[in-house]
Motif scaffolding. Structure first.
Motif, PDB file in Angstrom:
ATOM      1  N   SER A  28       0.765  -1.143   0.189  1.00  0.00           N
ATOM      2  CA  SER A  28      -0.052  -0.086   0.031  1.00  0.00           C
ATOM      3  C   SER A  28       0.796   1.016  -0.154  1.00  0.00           C
ATOM      4  O   SER A  28       1.979   1.328  -0.036  1.00  0.00           O
ATOM      5  N   VAL A  29       0.004   2.490  -0.059  1.00  0.00           N
ATOM      6  CA  VAL A  29       0.847   3.537  -0.008  1.00  0.00           C
ATOM      7  C   VAL A  29       0.600   4.495   0.749  1.00  0.00           C
ATOM      8  O   VAL A  29      -0.573   4.764   1.304  1.00  0.00           O
ATOM      9  N   ASP A  31       1.101   8.727   1.686  1.00  0.00           N
ATOM     10  CA  ASP A  31       1.570   9.673   1.075  1.00  0.00           C
ATOM     11  C   ASP A  31       1.313  11.096   1.833  1.00  0.00           C
ATOM     12  O   ASP A  31       0.434  11.230   2.420  1.00  0.00           O
ATOM     13  N   ALA A  52      -1.862   8.040  -6.469  1.00  0.00           N
ATOM     14  CA  ALA A  52      -3.159   7.369  -6.065  1.00  0.00           C
ATOM     15  C   ALA A  52      -3.610   6.705  -7.410  1.00  0.00           C
ATOM     16  O   ALA A  52      -3.724   5.202  -7.391  1.00  0.00           O
ATOM     17  N   ALA A  55      -0.962   3.758  -8.192  1.00  0.00           N
ATOM     18  CA  ALA A  55      -1.216   2.702  -7.304  1.00  0.00           C
ATOM     19  C   ALA A  55      -2.333   1.876  -7.576  1.00  0.00           C
ATOM     20  O   ALA A  55      -2.388   0.611  -7.478  1.00  0.00           O
ATOM     21  N   GLU A  56      -3.319   2.552  -7.878  1.00  0.00           N
ATOM     22  CA  GLU A  56      -4.698   1.824  -8.181  1.00  0.00           C
ATOM     23  C   GLU A  56      -4.373   0.996  -9.527  1.00  0.00           C
ATOM     24  O   GLU A  56      -4.751  -0.158  -9.657  1.00  0.00           O
ATOM     25  N   ARG A  62      -4.147  -0.028  -0.813  1.00  0.00           N
ATOM     26  CA  ARG A  62      -4.634   1.090  -0.275  1.00  0.00           C
ATOM     27  C   ARG A  62      -3.636   2.331  -0.474  1.00  0.00           C
ATOM     28  O   ARG A  62      -2.412   2.295  -0.442  1.00  0.00           O
ATOM     29  N   TYR A  63      -4.483   3.566  -0.456  1.00  0.00           N
ATOM     30  CA  TYR A  63      -3.580   4.578  -0.224  1.00  0.00           C
ATOM     31  C   TYR A  63      -4.216   5.587   0.842  1.00  0.00           C
ATOM     32  O   TYR A  63      -5.111   5.917   0.775  1.00  0.00           O
ATOM     33  N   THR A 346       6.056   4.760   2.110  1.00  0.00           N
ATOM     34  CA  THR A 346       6.044   6.024   1.822  1.00  0.00           C
ATOM     35  C   THR A 346       7.265   6.499   1.427  1.00  0.00           C
ATOM     36  O   THR A 346       8.404   5.924   1.828  1.00  0.00           O
ATOM     37  N   TYR A 359       7.392   4.145  -6.950  1.00  0.00           N
ATOM     38  CA  TYR A 359       6.288   3.170  -6.745  1.00  0.00           C
ATOM     39  C   TYR A 359       5.901   2.275  -8.084  1.00  0.00           C
ATOM     40  O   TYR A 359       5.600   1.083  -7.892  1.00  0.00           O
TER      41      TYR A 359
END
Length: 371
Positions: A28-29, A31, A52, A55-56, A62-63, A346, A359
């Protein structure tokens, strides 16, 4: 999704996620929506949207964004506002707070904000809560309109109970708040013609010591530990969480993620250049001189004192950085050593493009889907 391997049994509890590609656990991320020297908050928010969406697309679970105050280099003072914007630019990734600092806010306000977010993005909103102020003592007093910040932190369990009851519409008869309702929320289902939403944001407790770990375990809630700035406490806190855990409606067994500072570059030197900007920014923050995240050139030319170099060496020791293969190995080792159920990465650096690229490189290293 081509090339995807799911290591986690399917479920729809809104907490557990799949470990995709060759990742040992879900990725996950986190930020901080950092603002670099020469840039603006508008640019930082645009970068957040880009991260975001990437990442998706790449299958991160999740973010989250984190509440901070009075820090020029961190544009995440209002998580709910940011999450509403991000919800409009994404469609499937879970979005949440890592976290909202509960003592800074009235529980009813948080319940209303996250009920609204749930209405905007049904089934993909997380509510992570912390008990720290997310800032210095003077700013905390300004936020809370009181000098009782220490006492308010100690009242965290009671505030958490109040928030939970607003989210669930579960104050007992006779309670002063029994007829007060968070809207959007459960009360709408009891109104004429009302329909109950099938979703409620899962609650997470965040921490960097044992207090929240033990409380999360006792309440049967998922737990997020801030390994990225409290690495020495990670294993003891996770052990305490697991030993304290009691099954609940939310979880039948413990589930813990850890925040991890990590940045991958095309080569070792570039990764080092980028993370040094975060190191210098952290020095300035710790010495009462918060500002925008400096450029790599400024970090390279900065003359560190002996004491500052010692701090940098210690700080960088907890930042996994280097080539994609180096970062992948570091994340694998950390997951194995801590037994974390999820890694939330992060990337603290000046350059938004470098953070976004990091990422992507980590996703490539684990063979995550292209989306």
């Amino acid at each position: 999704m081509s090339g995807e391997e799911d290591h986690t049994p399917g479920n729809d509890d809104g907490i557990r996620g799949p470990a995709r590609g060759t990742a040992p656990v879900p990725l996950s991320v986190l930020d901080l929506v950092t603002v670099g020297a020469g840039n603006t908050a508008t640019g930082a928010v645009r970068t957040a949207v880009g991260i975001a969406r990437a990442a998706e697309r790449r299958g991160f679970h999740r973010y989250w964004v984190a509440e901070h105050h009075s820090m020029p280099g961190v544009a995440s003072s209002s998580p709910a506002v940011l999450l509403a914007h991000l919800a409009a630019h994404t469609s499937s990734i879970r979005l949440g707070s890592g976290g909202v600092m509960l003592p800074n806010h009235a529980p009813l306000v948080i319940a209303e904000q996250f009920g609204t977010l749930e209405a905007m993005a049904p089934g993909r909103v997380d509510l992570g809560l912390g008990r720290a102020p997310g800032t210095d003592g003077a700013t905390a007093a300004a936020l809370r309109r009181t000098e009782r910040s220490r006492e308010l932190g100690e009242e965290f369990p009671q505030q958490l109970l109040e928030l939970t009851r607003f989210l669930d519409g579960s104050f007992p008869d006779g309670h002063p708040y029994a007829k007060i309702h968070a809207v959007p929320g459960p009360v709408q289902a009891t109104s004429p013609g009302g329909v109950q939403s099938p979703h409620r944001p899962p609650l997470w407790l965040l921490g960097s010591s044992g207090f929240s770990a033990q409380l999360a375990g006792a309440l049967g809630l998922p737990f997020a530990f801030a390994h990225h700035f409290s690495a020495a406490n990670t294993v003891p806190a996770l052990d305490l969480y697991r030993s304290s855990f009691r099954p609940s409606e939310a979880l039948s067994e413990p589930y813990a993620l850890i925040g991890v500072a990590a940045l991958a570059g095309e080569d070792e030197r570039e990764a080092r250049r980028q993370v040094m900007t975060g190191a210098l920014s952290m020095i300035r923050l710790r010495t009462g001189r918060p500002g925008l995240v400096p450029t790599p050139e400024e970090a390279e030319s900065y003359e560190f004192s002996e004491r500052e170099r010692d701090f940098v060496d210690t700080w960088l020791g907890n930042v996994i950085h280097g080539t994609p293969d180096t970062v992948r190995q570091g994340l694998d080792d950390l997951a194995k050593r801590t037994g974390a159920d999820e890694l939330m990465i992060t990337a603290n650096a000046h350059d938004g493009a470098a953070r976004l690229r990091s990422y992507e490189l980590i996703a490539d290293a684990y063979g995550l889907p292209q989306g």
